[in-house]
Enzyme design. Sequence first.
Site, PDB file in Angstrom:
ATOM      1  N   ASP A   1     -10.415   2.652  -5.795  1.00  0.00           N
ATOM      2  CA  ASP A   1     -10.672   2.153  -4.448  1.00  0.00           C
ATOM      3  C   ASP A   1     -10.525   0.633  -4.412  1.00  0.00           C
ATOM      4  O   ASP A   1     -11.349  -0.075  -3.841  1.00  0.00           O
ATOM      5  CB  ASP A   1     -12.076   2.574  -3.983  1.00  0.00           C
ATOM      6  CG  ASP A   1     -12.311   2.297  -2.506  1.00  0.00           C
ATOM      7  OD1 ASP A   1     -11.330   2.230  -1.757  1.00  0.00           O
ATOM      8  OD2 ASP A   1     -13.477   2.121  -2.105  1.00  0.00           O
TER       9      ASP A   1
ATOM     10  N   CYS B   1      -6.329  24.177   6.143  1.00  0.00           N
ATOM     11  CA  CYS B   1      -7.282  23.972   7.236  1.00  0.00           C
ATOM     12  C   CYS B   1      -7.100  25.014   8.339  1.00  0.00           C
ATOM     13  O   CYS B   1      -8.044  25.338   9.060  1.00  0.00           O
ATOM     14  CB  CYS B   1      -7.119  22.572   7.826  1.00  0.00           C
ATOM     15  SG  CYS B   1      -7.787  21.261   6.783  1.00  0.00           S
TER      16      CYS B   1
ATOM     17  N   ARG C   1       0.828  -1.208   0.000  1.00  0.00           N
ATOM     18  CA  ARG C   1       0.000   0.000   0.000  1.00  0.00           C
ATOM     19  C   ARG C   1       0.869   1.268   0.000  1.00  0.00           C
ATOM     20  O   ARG C   1       0.511   2.278  -0.599  1.00  0.00           O
ATOM     21  CB  ARG C   1      -0.925  -0.003   1.214  1.00  0.00           C
ATOM     22  CG  ARG C   1      -1.914   1.138   1.257  1.00  0.00           C
ATOM     23  CD  ARG C   1      -2.866   0.983   2.444  1.00  0.00           C
ATOM     24  NE  ARG C   1      -3.619  -0.253   2.362  1.00  0.00           N
ATOM     25  CZ  ARG C   1      -4.727  -0.427   1.635  1.00  0.00           C
ATOM     26  NH1 ARG C   1      -5.206   0.590   0.931  1.00  0.00           N
ATOM     27  NH2 ARG C   1      -5.343  -1.575   1.616  1.00  0.00           N
TER      28      ARG C   1
ATOM     29  N   ASP D   1     -21.814  11.843   6.723  1.00  0.00           N
ATOM     30  CA  ASP D   1     -21.249  12.990   6.010  1.00  0.00           C
ATOM     31  C   ASP D   1     -21.015  14.196   6.918  1.00  0.00           C
ATOM     32  O   ASP D   1     -20.680  15.282   6.426  1.00  0.00           O
ATOM     33  CB  ASP D   1     -22.195  13.428   4.880  1.00  0.00           C
ATOM     34  CG  ASP D   1     -22.227  12.448   3.721  1.00  0.00           C
ATOM     35  OD1 ASP D   1     -21.167  11.903   3.378  1.00  0.00           O
ATOM     36  OD2 ASP D   1     -23.320  12.228   3.166  1.00  0.00           O
TER      37      ASP D   1
ATOM     38  N   CYS E   1     -18.724  15.357   8.946  1.00  0.00           N
ATOM     39  CA  CYS E   1     -17.459  16.097   8.898  1.00  0.00           C
ATOM     40  C   CYS E   1     -17.325  16.891   7.598  1.00  0.00           C
ATOM     41  O   CYS E   1     -16.659  17.934   7.569  1.00  0.00           O
ATOM     42  CB  CYS E   1     -16.272  15.164   9.097  1.00  0.00           C
ATOM     43  SG  CYS E   1     -16.092  13.874   7.852  1.00  0.00           S
TER      44      CYS E   1
ATOM     45  N   SER F   1     -19.052   5.613   9.568  1.00  0.00           N
ATOM     46  CA  SER F   1     -18.932   5.002   8.240  1.00  0.00           C
ATOM     47  C   SER F   1     -18.395   3.583   8.350  1.00  0.00           C
ATOM     48  O   SER F   1     -18.895   2.654   7.704  1.00  0.00           O
ATOM     49  CB  SER F   1     -18.026   5.849   7.336  1.00  0.00           C
ATOM     50  OG  SER F   1     -18.682   7.017   6.947  1.00  0.00           O
TER      51      SER F   1
ATOM     52  N   LEU G   1     -11.975   9.299  -6.058  1.00  0.00           N
ATOM     53  CA  LEU G   1     -10.620   9.300  -6.585  1.00  0.00           C
ATOM     54  C   LEU G   1     -10.365   8.027  -7.387  1.00  0.00           C
ATOM     55  O   LEU G   1     -10.945   6.981  -7.115  1.00  0.00           O
ATOM     56  CB  LEU G   1      -9.599   9.389  -5.445  1.00  0.00           C
ATOM     57  CG  LEU G   1      -9.617  10.669  -4.611  1.00  0.00           C
ATOM     58  CD1 LEU G   1      -8.703  10.513  -3.394  1.00  0.00           C
ATOM     59  CD2 LEU G   1      -9.209  11.873  -5.441  1.00  0.00           C
TER      60      LEU G   1
ATOM     61  N   CYS H   1     -14.739  19.931  11.734  1.00  0.00           N
ATOM     62  CA  CYS H   1     -14.982  18.505  11.468  1.00  0.00           C
ATOM     63  C   CYS H   1     -14.770  17.667  12.715  1.00  0.00           C
ATOM     64  O   CYS H   1     -15.503  16.707  12.964  1.00  0.00           O
ATOM     65  CB  CYS H   1     -14.087  18.014  10.325  1.00  0.00           C
ATOM     66  SG  CYS H   1     -12.304  18.163  10.646  1.00  0.00           S
TER      67      CYS H   1
ATOM     68  N   CYS I   1     -18.200  15.571  14.750  1.00  0.00           N
ATOM     69  CA  CYS I   1     -18.272  14.112  14.626  1.00  0.00           C
ATOM     70  C   CYS I   1     -19.141  13.526  15.748  1.00  0.00           C
ATOM     71  O   CYS I   1     -18.835  13.697  16.929  1.00  0.00           O
ATOM     72  CB  CYS I   1     -16.871  13.504  14.687  1.00  0.00           C
ATOM     73  SG  CYS I   1     -16.880  11.693  14.568  1.00  0.00           S
TER      74      CYS I   1
END
Length: 373
Positions: free
Chosen positions: A150, A204, A73, A258, A260, A232, A185, A210, A214
Amino acid sequence: MCAMTRIPLRPAANLSPPDLHALKADIADWARALGFQQMGVSGIDLGEHPAHLKRWLAQGFEAGMGWMHEPKRASPAELVPNTQRIISLRMDYLPADPRILETLADGERAYIARYALGRDYHKLIRKRVQKLADRMSEAIGPFGYRAFVDSAPVLEKAIASQAGLGWMGKHTLILNRHAGSYFFLAELFTDVALPVDAPVSSHCGSCSACMNICPTQAIIAPYVLDANKCISYLTIEHRGVIAEPLRRAIGNRIFGCDDCQLVCPWNRYARASAEPDFVPRHGLDGPALLELWHWDEATWQSRTEGMPLRRTRYEGWLRNVSIALANAPANATIVQALEQRRESLSSSEHLNAVVAEHIDWAISEQAQKLSLR
């Protein structure tokens, strides 16, 4: 405009620097024509991201996602030998009318992450990436490549960051100054030495919206997400029992979350997707919980065909909807529906210990609310 109208391109191995710059410009044009909003190119050095991944894994924040430990990875060249460059692609998915706040505020309705409302993006985008590779082959002849959406051990957010598509936000999603974070992506690993793009610096600042929003406080520090608490992960990947405190925090979110992204200031620039396949299906952008609860497996199979919702499996669907019903406003009809469905499932393989526990808990939660009215 195709590459042949700029500089006649030679076989991939013989491309000169001017050829490669022209090819890169054409790839960007072809990508846009295929429905991608942005394209960038990175090398195979992923900067600080592999070290960040190693620290994250060492702390057990991957929860049950054992596949995150695959060493390849963090090493694109090991995953696909001879890789020199990675083409990173972005495709927006936000529906024209996302109905996020409206649905989240209605405890009698189910909330599904906006990315999952239309057709499953994996096959759709993979076909587009393959078409992009085919177009490159037409221009330069055979070349080495492999497409990912993905899939396989790819550190896609790190690659997107290195390719200049955006920066890693504190919620660990990629943020783009002109598009926010509501996008998919994809990557095309290639042996063609295209010019690389510069990474984007973070914007940021001191914002922690965010982290604060949460529901389960899963973002435990800037850029650090504990998947063990992430809604999630819990509603999609996790197959077992969900701890009671986390069940209550899940609210009416039955597939993903969703929050964040919702509060991120950069998402004021998010654009609605023009892709027809991402239009919400079957009214799932704000369905009544009791309607979903009455779906038998055949209905679920039919209504989720070709959608990301299949990822949770039918048992996970029952578990998640029962949690949302437990968190719904007190309603005797909900108790009746839960009890009847539990009885009808008693002879079914779908009423395993996990599903039964969550249904029983939902009945108890609703009964307690009713007694306090």
